[in-house]
Write a protein that holds these residues in place. Structure first.
Motif, PDB file in Angstrom:
ATOM      1  N   THR A  37       0.866  -1.177   0.000  1.00 37.71           N
ATOM      2  CA  THR A  37       0.000   0.000   0.000  1.00 37.71           C
ATOM      3  C   THR A  37       0.899   1.222   0.000  1.00 37.71           C
ATOM      4  O   THR A  37       1.809   1.333   0.819  1.00 37.71           O
ATOM      5  N   ILE A  38       0.645   2.112  -0.931  1.00 37.39           N
ATOM      6  CA  ILE A  38       1.376   3.371  -1.023  1.00 37.39           C
ATOM      7  C   ILE A  38       0.496   4.449  -0.407  1.00 37.39           C
ATOM      8  O   ILE A  38      -0.600   4.719  -0.895  1.00 37.39           O
ATOM      9  N   GLU A  39       0.972   5.019   0.688  1.00 32.70           N
ATOM     10  CA  GLU A  39       0.225   6.035   1.415  1.00 32.70           C
ATOM     11  C   GLU A  39       0.702   7.418   0.990  1.00 32.70           C
ATOM     12  O   GLU A  39       1.902   7.702   1.044  1.00 32.70           O
ATOM     13  N   GLY A  40      -0.224   8.277   0.588  1.00 30.54           N
ATOM     14  CA  GLY A  40       0.115   9.654   0.264  1.00 30.54           C
ATOM     15  C   GLY A  40      -0.070  10.541   1.478  1.00 30.54           C
ATOM     16  O   GLY A  40      -1.118  10.493   2.127  1.00 30.54           O
ATOM     17  N   HIS A  41       0.972  11.308   1.799  1.00 29.21           N
ATOM     18  CA  HIS A  41       0.950  12.182   2.978  1.00 29.21           C
ATOM     19  C   HIS A  41       1.317  13.612   2.595  1.00 29.21           C
ATOM     20  O   HIS A  41       2.024  13.843   1.608  1.00 29.21           O
ATOM     21  N   CYS A  42       0.866  14.558   3.433  1.00 31.52           N
ATOM     22  CA  CYS A  42       1.119  15.985   3.224  1.00 31.52           C
ATOM     23  C   CYS A  42       1.592  16.609   4.531  1.00 31.52           C
ATOM     24  O   CYS A  42       1.460  16.012   5.595  1.00 31.52           O
ATOM     25  N   ASP A  43       2.102  17.837   4.425  1.00 34.66           N
ATOM     26  CA  ASP A  43       2.378  18.576   5.654  1.00 34.66           C
ATOM     27  C   ASP A  43       1.062  19.187   6.147  1.00 34.66           C
ATOM     28  O   ASP A  43       0.012  19.014   5.533  1.00 34.66           O
ATOM     29  N   GLU A  44       1.127  19.897   7.249  1.00 38.63           N
ATOM     30  CA  GLU A  44      -0.102  20.374   7.900  1.00 38.63           C
ATOM     31  C   GLU A  44      -0.737  21.590   7.244  1.00 38.63           C
ATOM     32  O   GLU A  44      -1.842  21.979   7.605  1.00 38.63           O
ATOM     33  N   ALA A  59       0.477   9.519  -4.028  1.00 39.51           N
ATOM     34  CA  ALA A  59       0.469   8.051  -4.009  1.00 39.51           C
ATOM     35  C   ALA A  59       0.310   7.506  -5.420  1.00 39.51           C
ATOM     36  O   ALA A  59       1.000   6.546  -5.807  1.00 39.51           O
ATOM     37  N   VAL A  60      -0.564   8.103  -6.203  1.00 42.06           N
ATOM     38  CA  VAL A  60      -0.795   7.645  -7.577  1.00 42.06           C
ATOM     39  C   VAL A  60       0.448   7.868  -8.437  1.00 42.06           C
ATOM     40  O   VAL A  60       0.805   7.018  -9.258  1.00 42.06           O
ATOM     41  N   ALA A  61       1.139   8.987  -8.237  1.00 43.79           N
ATOM     42  CA  ALA A  61       2.366   9.251  -9.001  1.00 43.79           C
ATOM     43  C   ALA A  61       3.434   8.208  -8.681  1.00 43.79           C
ATOM     44  O   ALA A  61       4.109   7.702  -9.591  1.00 43.79           O
ATOM     45  N   ALA A  62       3.583   7.873  -7.417  1.00 42.54           N
ATOM     46  CA  ALA A  62       4.558   6.852  -7.027  1.00 42.54           C
ATOM     47  C   ALA A  62       4.163   5.495  -7.610  1.00 42.54           C
ATOM     48  O   ALA A  62       5.019   4.762  -8.134  1.00 42.54           O
ATOM     49  N   ARG A  63       2.892   5.156  -7.549  1.00 40.74           N
ATOM     50  CA  ARG A  63       2.415   3.882  -8.103  1.00 40.74           C
ATOM     51  C   ARG A  63       2.669   3.819  -9.603  1.00 40.74           C
ATOM     52  O   ARG A  63       3.171   2.821 -10.118  1.00 40.74           O
ATOM     53  N   ALA A  64       2.334   4.886 -10.325  1.00 39.81           N
ATOM     54  CA  ALA A  64       2.526   4.906 -11.777  1.00 39.81           C
ATOM     55  C   ALA A  64       3.994   4.727 -12.134  1.00 39.81           C
ATOM     56  O   ALA A  64       4.323   4.019 -13.100  1.00 39.81           O
ATOM     57  N   LEU A  76      -0.021  -3.153  -6.090  1.00 41.30           N
ATOM     58  CA  LEU A  76       0.117  -1.829  -5.502  1.00 41.30           C
ATOM     59  C   LEU A  76      -1.251  -1.171  -5.330  1.00 41.30           C
ATOM     60  O   LEU A  76      -1.968  -0.988  -6.296  1.00 41.30           O
ATOM     61  N   ARG A  77      -1.593  -0.825  -4.103  1.00 44.36           N
ATOM     62  CA  ARG A  77      -2.808  -0.050  -3.891  1.00 44.36           C
ATOM     63  C   ARG A  77      -2.415   1.291  -3.302  1.00 44.36           C
ATOM     64  O   ARG A  77      -1.311   1.436  -2.773  1.00 44.36           O
ATOM     65  N   THR A  78      -3.294   2.263  -3.416  1.00 44.46           N
ATOM     66  CA  THR A  78      -3.001   3.597  -2.903  1.00 44.46           C
ATOM     67  C   THR A  78      -4.065   4.042  -1.913  1.00 44.46           C
ATOM     68  O   THR A  78      -5.220   3.621  -1.989  1.00 44.46           O
ATOM     69  N   VAL A  79      -3.641   4.904  -1.015  1.00 47.83           N
ATOM     70  CA  VAL A  79      -4.545   5.531  -0.058  1.00 47.83           C
ATOM     71  C   VAL A  79      -3.941   6.885   0.296  1.00 47.83           C
ATOM     72  O   VAL A  79      -2.720   7.046   0.290  1.00 47.83           O
ATOM     73  N   SER A  80      -4.792   7.861   0.569  1.00 46.25           N
ATOM     74  CA  SER A  80      -4.313   9.170   1.006  1.00 46.25           C
ATOM     75  C   SER A  80      -4.717   9.395   2.452  1.00 46.25           C
ATOM     76  O   SER A  80      -5.859   9.156   2.839  1.00 46.25           O
TER      77      SER A  80
END
Length: 109
Positions: A37-44, A59-64, A76-80
């Motif tokens: 699972t590729i987790e997409g994270h951001c700053d605050e 996450a989608v960019a990393a998966r692609a 590969l699955r993605t989640v934000s």
């Protein structure tokens, strides 16, 4: 598997992020049974809605990119998570830089 980091307000893969993802792809090729699972994270900074969308794009960019390197898409699955799970709880640029990432979790072997 190492995280890939992003610039502020961006889901574009830097040269450094591409190198990290290439290393991750090599590890995934050596461990063909792993699913990730590729987790997409951001700053605050930013609204919750904006950060969830940006985390998804990361996450989608990393998966692609991993798929372009020969990793099967069905592994590969993605989640934000947006800004909900910071790696560094600080409130300065150094902390923000650590939190802007695609994080990898092995979810099956």
């Amino acid at each position: 598997l190492k995280p890939a980091y992003f610039e502020y307000d961006s889901s574009e893969l830097s040269d450094e992020a591409q190198r990290t993802l290439s290393d991750n792809a090599n590890l995934l090729k050596q461990n063909a049974a792993w699913t990730v699972t590729i987790e997409g994270h951001c700053d605050e900074r930013g609204t919750p809605e904006y950060n969830l969308a940006l985390g998804e794009r990361r996450a989608v960019a990393a998966r692609a990119y991993l798929v372009s390197l020969g990793i099967a898409a069905d592994r590969l699955r993605t989640v934000s998570y947006g800004k909900e799970f910071p790696f560094d709880p600080g409130h300065d640029e150094a902390a923000y830089a650590k939190n802007r990432r695609a994080h990898f979790v092995i979810t099956g072997k």
